[in-house]
Design a protein around this motif. Sequence first.
Motif, PDB file in Angstrom:
ATOM      1  N   UNK A   1       0.722  -0.967  -0.028  1.00 28.70           N
ATOM      2  CA  UNK A   1      -0.217   0.235   0.016  1.00 28.70           C
ATOM      3  C   UNK A   1       0.913   1.359  -0.048  1.00 28.70           C
ATOM      4  N   UNK A   2       1.833   1.293   0.723  1.00 25.14           N
ATOM      5  CA  UNK A   2       2.824   2.236   0.859  1.00 25.14           C
ATOM      6  C   UNK A   2       3.627   2.607  -0.370  1.00 25.14           C
ATOM      7  N   UNK A   3       4.170   3.722  -0.431  1.00 27.52           N
ATOM      8  CA  UNK A   3       4.994   4.086  -1.622  1.00 27.52           C
ATOM      9  C   UNK A   3       6.571   4.410  -1.050  1.00 27.52           C
ATOM     10  N   UNK A   4       7.381   3.402  -1.707  1.00 23.64           N
ATOM     11  CA  UNK A   4       8.815   3.741  -1.610  1.00 23.64           C
ATOM     12  C   UNK A   4       9.336   3.060  -0.182  1.00 23.64           C
ATOM     13  N   UNK A   5       8.505   2.410   0.649  1.00 26.53           N
ATOM     14  CA  UNK A   5       9.034   1.931   1.896  1.00 26.53           C
ATOM     15  C   UNK A   5       9.660   0.395   1.521  1.00 26.53           C
ATOM     16  N   UNK A   6      10.640  -0.036   2.302  1.00 21.23           N
ATOM     17  CA  UNK A   6      11.207  -1.184   2.126  1.00 21.23           C
ATOM     18  C   UNK A   6      10.652  -2.319   3.089  1.00 21.23           C
ATOM     19  N   UNK A   7      10.839  -3.613   3.009  1.00 23.25           N
ATOM     20  CA  UNK A   7      10.636  -4.586   4.006  1.00 23.25           C
ATOM     21  C   UNK A   7      11.414  -4.185   5.367  1.00 23.25           C
TER      22      UNK A   7
ATOM     23  N   UNK B   1       1.547   0.178   8.775  1.00 19.56           N
ATOM     24  CA  UNK B   1       2.418   1.622   8.977  1.00 19.56           C
ATOM     25  C   UNK B   1       1.886   2.515   7.607  1.00 19.56           C
ATOM     26  N   UNK B   2       0.971   3.337   7.735  1.00 22.41           N
ATOM     27  CA  UNK B   2       0.722   4.022   6.663  1.00 22.41           C
ATOM     28  C   UNK B   2       0.609   5.472   6.932  1.00 22.41           C
ATOM     29  N   UNK B   3       0.863   6.120   6.115  1.00 23.58           N
ATOM     30  CA  UNK B   3       0.474   7.596   6.127  1.00 23.58           C
ATOM     31  C   UNK B   3      -1.035   7.781   5.946  1.00 23.58           C
ATOM     32  N   UNK B   4      -1.093   9.333   6.136  1.00 20.54           N
ATOM     33  CA  UNK B   4      -2.530   9.596   6.128  1.00 20.54           C
ATOM     34  C   UNK B   4      -3.537   9.543   5.153  1.00 20.54           C
ATOM     35  N   UNK B   5      -2.805   9.673   3.758  1.00 24.47           N
ATOM     36  CA  UNK B   5      -3.410   9.472   2.493  1.00 24.47           C
ATOM     37  C   UNK B   5      -3.903   8.147   2.225  1.00 24.47           C
ATOM     38  N   UNK B   6      -2.709   7.272   2.759  1.00 26.37           N
ATOM     39  CA  UNK B   6      -2.835   5.817   2.457  1.00 26.37           C
ATOM     40  C   UNK B   6      -3.733   5.017   3.141  1.00 26.37           C
ATOM     41  N   UNK B   7      -3.758   5.644   4.397  1.00 26.52           N
ATOM     42  CA  UNK B   7      -4.692   5.185   5.415  1.00 26.52           C
ATOM     43  C   UNK B   7      -6.128   5.356   4.877  1.00 26.52           C
TER      44      UNK B   7
END
Length: 378
Positions: free
Chosen positions: A177-183, A213-219
């Motif tokens: 779901x998130x952008x640019x985050x690694x495992x 662990x999401x940002x506001x827009x992703x949530x």
Amino acid sequence: MAAVCVRSLGQVGRHALLRQGCKTGNVSIPAARISLQGGVRAYGTGGTGFRSKLFSAAPLRGGGRTLGCAFLLGGGIGLYQTIKFTFTRHFAEQDTDTPVTGPKLTLYQYKTCPFCSKVRAFLDYHGLPYEIVEVNPVMRQEIKWSKYRKVPILMVDETVQLNDSSVIISTLKTVLVSKGKTVSEILLCYPEMKSTNDSGKEILEYNNKYWLMLGESEEQQLYPEKDLRKEEMTWRKWADDWLVHLISPNVYRTPAESLASFDYIVREGKFGTFEGFFAKYVGAFAMFIISKRLKARHNLQDDVRQDLYKAVNDWVSAIGKKRKFMGGEQPNLADLAVFGVLRVMEGLESFDDMMENTKVKNWYRRMEKAIQQHEGQN
């Protein structure tokens, strides 16, 4: 393919042919072989052939020949550069459309483990390719390299190790779901925590394991309504803390059911000949006895089927009549967790009884279809 490019540049002619090919990855790129000899047809507006009015005039002497050669050479180079540019642009566009290959995922599991089944349900629903390493439950040689001695274990690119089914699912969902985050970055958000249970045994737990662990827009995108996130977390925890504890007392409820369960476990698991025989008969008897202790530990009714029926009907009631899944039109992580736990009973008497005596059948069949068709892939 190259012939189309040449025609689009003005009908290069009969001798601009494509025969040789070179390979880049899995794509075959034809290389143009262009002849500049003889009466090549026109590729501009010079009438019927490359020899337009300039070349139809009287023969040129001295510098005229040099001018003619220069024209031929310049035209050839220009044609080459034009075709090269066309190919480069075409394959650049093609590369843009090529899907990015994801990380290599390897799942160490017991097939009949409900926690492993949860992880498989998540991976299959999202269409994530993965390899399975079936672990021998007696010797566990397949995970001797790991300090963590339980399953499931998910290895990412053979370098990052994820433990605990809920941590695995939360980590991977956050990555999707998130952008640019690694495992590796996300895994830091689920720290290990050692504690002692009621029996005085040290256990390993993980903080935040039901939290994405999401940002506001992703949530907002994933949970458009206020209480959806809380509901999902509540029922994921319920699947781990309650539903999963109803499986063993039900599949080992009677000696006959216990033997049938271990026959299934031995067939589907990784056992040697002696280990399989020992597990089937000695294990079946042992688990029949242990299931009685589990029934007492979890305060289950004498007829443990009734606890299973109530739990499953509570789940269906929580979904309600207006939703196909708890996630709405598509399953959420709670749907996948509950399905993964219940699926390990398939083929056993307890599963057939559950399907016949509860309201779960329609939801269960919808989940089967969604997972088989990888509906979460996009």
